[in-house]
Design a protein around this motif. Structure first.
Motif, short mmCIF file in Angstrom:
data_model
loop_
_atom_site.label_atom_id
_atom_site.label_comp_id
_atom_site.label_asym_id
_atom_site.label_seq_id
_atom_site.Cartn_x
_atom_site.Cartn_y
_atom_site.Cartn_z
N CYS A 351 0.80 -1.30 0.03
CA CYS A 351 0.11 0.07 0.07
C CYS A 351 0.84 1.23 0.14
N GLN A 353 -0.11 4.14 0.69
CA GLN A 353 -0.43 4.91 1.74
C GLN A 353 -0.01 4.72 3.29
N CYS A 354 0.12 3.21 3.56
CA CYS A 354 0.42 2.82 4.84
C CYS A 354 1.57 1.86 4.81
N VAL A 356 1.52 -1.35 4.15
CA VAL A 356 1.14 -2.88 4.35
C VAL A 356 1.42 -3.83 3.08
N CYS A 365 -7.23 -1.11 0.43
CA CYS A 365 -6.10 -1.76 1.65
C CYS A 365 -6.68 -2.49 2.77
N CYS A 368 -5.33 0.47 5.73
CA CYS A 368 -5.84 1.91 6.06
C CYS A 368 -7.10 2.30 5.13
N SER A 373 -4.56 1.77 -3.52
CA SER A 373 -3.53 2.41 -3.16
C SER A 373 -2.56 1.32 -3.10
ZN ZN Z 1 -3.10 1.02 3.22
#
Ligand code: ZN
Length: 390
Positions: A351, A353-354, A356, A365, A368, A373
């Motif tokens: 991901c 964004q985060c 993972v 995701c 998050c 993402s």
């Molecule tokens: Zn994420």
């Protein structure tokens, strides 16, 4: 005695001291013995006694008495509910919040807080229907309460209730005065996928088109539309759609194309293969090349995959890409065996964004909850350093 009970005792003592101190400020000292304020404090003190003797349920009963006398004490009560939920004691948290709702003298603000808290209690305890019901009651009092709207959206998406999720996203757009078009496009794409699985091709088609209107960069909708056109035998349209896919979605998602172009072997032989080759010559995206070879190995055969690998002249690969290709090799060496084993458990996407990492592509995701993402993991690290979700 558990550390939680000790923590609860410390809080309860602090609250008792605060209440007594407040009384001293509110009333002259000589009047205290004669006022009903003692009655308010004593159940609390009795509650603390129960906590000291490790009887939290009796303590709760006494706390109910406190809350019945003055509504400001209900805040004490709410805090205790939060603590119970925080400790995973959802049943006790629910009882506390339900007690607040049972009281006749509660302000509407407190009713509202109790509904939100019950929503959180049930959500944390996994009783999603009941959570939704209580958030809905909170939203009936305060229609623009963002935490409740977000919580409901999370539950609807978790339960794959896309229509309800889309309604909530539209509501968030109004309340926040912000654009959620991309989010809505992914929800429409999920609806389109559902319709396709249920055999309703016309509905699937119109939903995918609607999704692309909402957000032309929605990868999920592009790939669904492409899949629909190939399945309908509209190969020319499919090629145009594939062109649009390349120009409108983010390059990190281009590696998802070979799988779709190879779903129909007639289309692949007739036009898909040439399209992929053009794409390779234009971008030389190694992730696309490796994924293409993997797909050929999976759907056509090992020999063809090897031929494609040689044709593309894949070189200067990262360790990850080398291992992925080694895992396709038929030669039974120790390295190939290790690579095959590694390939089974490796995470392919991360991901943006985060951070993972997951094994298979996901449009939302799991950590998050962001849509679109996830991107293929590249670089020379074999396992990655971020958090893994299987
Ligand atoms: Zn994420």
């Amino acid at each position: 005695m558990s550390s939680f009970i000790i923590a609860l005792m410390i809080v309860a003592v602090a609250i008792a001291v605060a209440l007594i101190w407040k009384n001293r400020e509110d009333f002259p000292e000589q009047e205290i013995e004669e006022t009903p304020e003692d009655v308010r404090v004593s159940p609390l003190l009795r509650g603390i006694n129960y906590l000291l003797s490790d009887k939290p349920d009796r303590a709760l009963q006494e706390m109910v008495q406190v809350a019945k006398i003055r509504s400001e004490s209900a805040e004490v009560y709410m805090a205790l509910g939060e603590m119970f939920r925080g400790q995973g004691e959802y049943g006790r948290a629910v009882r506390i919040h339900q007690n607040i709702l049972a009281r006749p003298d509660v302000s509407s603000e407190l009713y509202f807080q109790a509904y939100v808290s019950l929503g959180k209690d049930f959500q944390a305890g996994g009783l999603l229907d009941r959570a939704i019901k209580h958030y809905a009651k909170a939203l009936a009092i305060q229609t623009d309460h963002l935490p409740s709207l977000y919580a409901c959206l999370r539950i609807r998406e978790q339960s794959h209730e896309w229509d309800e999720a889309e309604w909530l996203v539209s509501r968030l757009e109004q309340v926040e005065n912000a654009s959620y078009h991309e989010h809505r496009a992914y929800l429409k794409a999920e609806m389109s996928k559902n319709a396709l699985e249920q055999g309703d091709a016309p509905l699937a088609e119109s939903l995918a088109i609607e999704a692309l209107k909402l957000s032309p960069s929605c990868t999920h909708a592009h790939l669904l539309r492409l899949r629909q056109l190939i399945a309908a035998g509209e190969y020319d349209q499919a090629l145009k759609q594939a062109e649009l896919f390349l120009s409108q979605t983010k390059p990190e998602h281009h590696a998802l194309l070979p799988e779709i172009l190879m779903l129909d072997s007639t289309f692949y032989r007739q036009s898909g293969e040439a399209f992929m080759l053009d794409m390779w010559n234009q971008y030389h995206d190694v992730e696309v090349g490796v994924r293409w070879v993997e797909q050929v190995s999976k759907t056509i055969g090992e020999k063809e995959a090897k031929a494609l690998k040689d044709k593309l002249g894949l070189k200067n690969l990262s360790l990850r890409h080398e291992l992925r290709l080694a895992a396709l090799d038929e030669v039974d060496t120790n390295l190939v065996q290790q690579a095959k084993y590694w390939r089974l458990s490796m995470k392919l996407f991360a991901c943006k964004q985060c951070g993972v990492q997951v094994h298979d592509m996901r449009w939302q995701c799991p950590k998050c909850n962001t849509w679109g993402s996830m991107e293929p993991l590249q670089g020379s690290h074999i396992f990655g350093e971020e958090q893994h979700v299987s």
